[in-house]
Scaffold this motif. Sequence first.
Motif: not given
Length: 281
Positions: A30-31, A33-34, A37-38, A246, A249-250, A253-254, A257
């Motif tokens: 998941p991380f 893919w984030m 996507s970013a 989307f 937001k990714m 999130g990066v 995180t």
Amino acid sequence: MTTMQTKAPGGRRWLLNIGIAIIVIYCLVPFYWMIVSAFRRPNDVGDNSPFPSPFSLGNFEAVFGPSVGFWRALLNSVVVAASTTLLTLIVGTFAAYTIARLDFRFKNIVAGVIIATSMFPGVALLVPLLKLFTDIEWINTYQSMILPDLSFALPLAVWTLATFFRQMPKELEEAAMVDGLTRGQAFRKVILPLAAPGMFTTAIITFIAAWNEFIIALTMVNEKEIQVATVTIAQFTGSSNFDSPFGTKMAAGVIVTVPLVVVVLIFQRRIIAGLTAGGVK
């Protein structure tokens, strides 16, 4: 017979390694893919390729756009998380030392109550806290986020630090007091330096928990200037103000995180040492 016995442990080791690899992949996909996507173009949201092609920084530019105010949200998150961590260390250190070193009535009950408070779900505190903070005009303030965060940070701090204090010989303080120090001076000059690994571990875990907190910050703050990063990310809107961006937001999130992941990787040995201290003497 001997050959089979020597092969069996090797086979179990391979199964253990495979199991660990599956768990690691399951946690990291998941991380990954984030991140992928970013770095895609905003128009390539539906692309399912494992690599961004072409590579784009458009999502990161959108995150730091002038209308988003993400820099302010990051600063608010730092203020809330750092303040929560500092207060937790101050209050938790004295509370843990008291429980570990001093004898008083109902000591075990007090320790049990402190640990029991960590079992209450945060959502159960929202309604009474919202009513209280509304009455005292604390809504849309930093303290309305910091003080509730202490409810889950303090029990962890007391539990972790009390373990450190219990494993330290009382003779250390007694020797310091024989040399002329008061109990407070012995605590400050002898015990605290030795408890530094536990305090360091507690600080990192508390900061991460406060940094990632969402439900309390969402409930207590509705002004954009005070919102933290987690709430700001959840409220991102697209150009039409009705869609969910989307990729943006990714990217956000990066940003929130990666620093935490880097810190944990750098200090993972200290964290593990702090959490397992006292388990084996």
